[in-house]
Design a protein around this motif. Sequence first.
Motif, PDB file in Angstrom:
ATOM      1  N   VAL A  16      22.426   0.678   3.293  1.00  0.00           N
ATOM      2  CA  VAL A  16      21.810  -0.185   4.165  1.00  0.00           C
ATOM      3  C   VAL A  16      20.440   0.524   4.517  1.00  0.00           C
ATOM      4  O   VAL A  16      19.447  -0.277   4.493  1.00  0.00           O
ATOM      5  N   ILE A  17      20.449   1.686   4.764  1.00  0.00           N
ATOM      6  CA  ILE A  17      19.220   2.442   4.922  1.00  0.00           C
ATOM      7  C   ILE A  17      18.089   2.461   3.670  1.00  0.00           C
ATOM      8  O   ILE A  17      17.170   1.843   4.048  1.00  0.00           O
ATOM      9  N   GLY A  18      18.682   2.730   2.619  1.00  0.00           N
ATOM     10  CA  GLY A  18      17.901   2.506   1.491  1.00  0.00           C
ATOM     11  C   GLY A  18      17.182   1.047   1.226  1.00  0.00           C
ATOM     12  O   GLY A  18      16.218   0.723   0.726  1.00  0.00           O
ATOM     13  N   TYR A  19      18.277   0.355   1.836  1.00  0.00           N
ATOM     14  CA  TYR A  19      17.863  -1.302   1.105  1.00  0.00           C
ATOM     15  C   TYR A  19      16.794  -1.663   2.339  1.00  0.00           C
ATOM     16  O   TYR A  19      15.546  -2.287   1.991  1.00  0.00           O
ATOM     17  N   LEU A  20      16.835  -1.572   3.682  1.00  0.00           N
ATOM     18  CA  LEU A  20      15.857  -1.726   4.627  1.00  0.00           C
ATOM     19  C   LEU A  20      14.778  -0.857   4.251  1.00  0.00           C
ATOM     20  O   LEU A  20      13.506  -1.399   4.651  1.00  0.00           O
ATOM     21  N   THR A  21      14.661   0.187   4.056  1.00  0.00           N
ATOM     22  CA  THR A  21      13.403   1.000   3.734  1.00  0.00           C
ATOM     23  C   THR A  21      12.663   0.208   2.638  1.00  0.00           C
ATOM     24  O   THR A  21      11.410  -0.121   2.591  1.00  0.00           O
ATOM     25  N   ALA A  22      13.540  -0.117   1.617  1.00  0.00           N
ATOM     26  CA  ALA A  22      12.623  -0.734   0.349  1.00  0.00           C
ATOM     27  C   ALA A  22      12.114  -2.458   0.736  1.00  0.00           C
ATOM     28  O   ALA A  22      10.872  -2.631   0.392  1.00  0.00           O
ATOM     29  N   ILE A  23      12.864  -2.883   1.673  1.00  0.00           N
ATOM     30  CA  ILE A  23      12.294  -4.122   2.233  1.00  0.00           C
ATOM     31  C   ILE A  23      10.854  -3.890   2.872  1.00  0.00           C
ATOM     32  O   ILE A  23       9.950  -4.505   3.035  1.00  0.00           O
ATOM     33  N   ALA A  24      11.032  -2.802   3.863  1.00  0.00           N
ATOM     34  CA  ALA A  24      10.018  -2.477   4.687  1.00  0.00           C
ATOM     35  C   ALA A  24       8.707  -2.083   3.806  1.00  0.00           C
ATOM     36  O   ALA A  24       7.672  -2.548   4.060  1.00  0.00           O
ATOM     37  N   VAL A  25       8.929  -1.169   2.684  1.00  0.00           N
ATOM     38  CA  VAL A  25       7.699  -0.843   1.985  1.00  0.00           C
ATOM     39  C   VAL A  25       7.331  -2.093   1.081  1.00  0.00           C
ATOM     40  O   VAL A  25       5.984  -2.321   1.037  1.00  0.00           O
ATOM     41  N   MET A  50       7.293  -5.125   2.075  1.00  0.00           N
ATOM     42  CA  MET A  50       6.655  -6.037   3.007  1.00  0.00           C
ATOM     43  C   MET A  50       5.283  -5.210   3.275  1.00  0.00           C
ATOM     44  O   MET A  50       4.145  -6.144   3.454  1.00  0.00           O
ATOM     45  N   LEU A  51       5.290  -4.064   3.638  1.00  0.00           N
ATOM     46  CA  LEU A  51       3.707  -3.709   3.717  1.00  0.00           C
ATOM     47  C   LEU A  51       2.950  -3.826   2.593  1.00  0.00           C
ATOM     48  O   LEU A  51       1.762  -3.809   2.903  1.00  0.00           O
ATOM     49  N   GLY A  52       3.620  -3.763   1.197  1.00  0.00           N
ATOM     50  CA  GLY A  52       2.759  -3.892   0.289  1.00  0.00           C
ATOM     51  C   GLY A  52       2.311  -5.299   0.010  1.00  0.00           C
ATOM     52  O   GLY A  52       0.766  -5.510  -0.331  1.00  0.00           O
ATOM     53  N   TRP A  53       3.015  -6.151   0.451  1.00  0.00           N
ATOM     54  CA  TRP A  53       2.613  -7.515   0.209  1.00  0.00           C
ATOM     55  C   TRP A  53       1.445  -7.983   1.496  1.00  0.00           C
ATOM     56  O   TRP A  53       0.394  -8.547   1.287  1.00  0.00           O
ATOM     57  N   LEU A  54       1.676  -7.326   2.734  1.00  0.00           N
ATOM     58  CA  LEU A  54       0.706  -7.439   3.660  1.00  0.00           C
ATOM     59  C   LEU A  54      -0.616  -6.905   3.576  1.00  0.00           C
ATOM     60  O   LEU A  54      -1.622  -7.568   3.621  1.00  0.00           O
ATOM     61  N   SER A  55      -0.619  -5.626   2.947  1.00  0.00           N
ATOM     62  CA  SER A  55      -1.870  -5.136   2.602  1.00  0.00           C
ATOM     63  C   SER A  55      -2.642  -5.762   1.510  1.00  0.00           C
ATOM     64  O   SER A  55      -3.789  -6.012   1.420  1.00  0.00           O
ATOM     65  N   ALA A  56      -1.795  -6.439   0.537  1.00  0.00           N
ATOM     66  CA  ALA A  56      -2.308  -7.188  -0.593  1.00  0.00           C
ATOM     67  C   ALA A  56      -2.799  -8.306  -0.123  1.00  0.00           C
ATOM     68  O   ALA A  56      -4.088  -8.702  -0.485  1.00  0.00           O
ATOM     69  N   PHE A  57      -2.406  -9.474   0.958  1.00  0.00           N
ATOM     70  CA  PHE A  57      -2.770 -10.407   1.451  1.00  0.00           C
ATOM     71  C   PHE A  57      -4.080 -10.092   2.240  1.00  0.00           C
ATOM     72  O   PHE A  57      -5.067 -10.771   2.046  1.00  0.00           O
ATOM     73  N   GLY A  58      -4.291  -8.859   2.935  1.00  0.00           N
ATOM     74  CA  GLY A  58      -5.105  -8.790   3.702  1.00  0.00           C
ATOM     75  C   GLY A  58      -6.429  -8.170   2.810  1.00  0.00           C
ATOM     76  O   GLY A  58      -7.391  -8.665   3.163  1.00  0.00           O
ATOM     77  N   TRP A  59      -6.121  -7.354   1.824  1.00  0.00           N
ATOM     78  CA  TRP A  59      -7.228  -7.258   0.777  1.00  0.00           C
ATOM     79  C   TRP A  59      -7.814  -8.432   0.084  1.00  0.00           C
ATOM     80  O   TRP A  59      -9.112  -8.512  -0.052  1.00  0.00           O
ATOM     81  N   ILE A  60      -6.905  -9.279  -0.271  1.00  0.00           N
ATOM     82  CA  ILE A  60      -7.392 -10.615  -0.860  1.00  0.00           C
ATOM     83  C   ILE A  60      -8.256 -11.347   0.236  1.00  0.00           C
ATOM     84  O   ILE A  60      -9.297 -11.926  -0.107  1.00  0.00           O
ATOM     85  N   THR A  61      -7.692 -11.735   1.476  1.00  0.00           N
ATOM     86  CA  THR A  61      -8.446 -12.214   2.524  1.00  0.00           C
ATOM     87  C   THR A  61     -10.130 -11.313   2.570  1.00  0.00           C
ATOM     88  O   THR A  61     -10.891 -12.303   2.833  1.00  0.00           O
TER      89      THR A  61
END
Length: 56
Positions: free
Chosen positions: A25-34, A36-47
């Motif tokens: 569970v900890i590994g799964y939630l960590t992977a999801i958090a990473v 999500m941060l990747g997608w958010l930074s990519a969308f921010g960079w594109i914007t």
Amino acid sequence: MNSLAEVLHVGSAVGSGAILKRLFVIGYLTAIAVAMLGWLSAFGWITVRVAKWLFA
């Protein structure tokens, strides 16, 4: 004291299965958090790139 009360012994609450489940569970939630941060930074960079392109 109630004479109907009994003391029940419960097995070990921390077994190897419980530890593996928690680690999963900890590994799964960590992977999801990473991710999500990747997608958010990519969308921010594109914007920012699109805004620079439009206003330049």
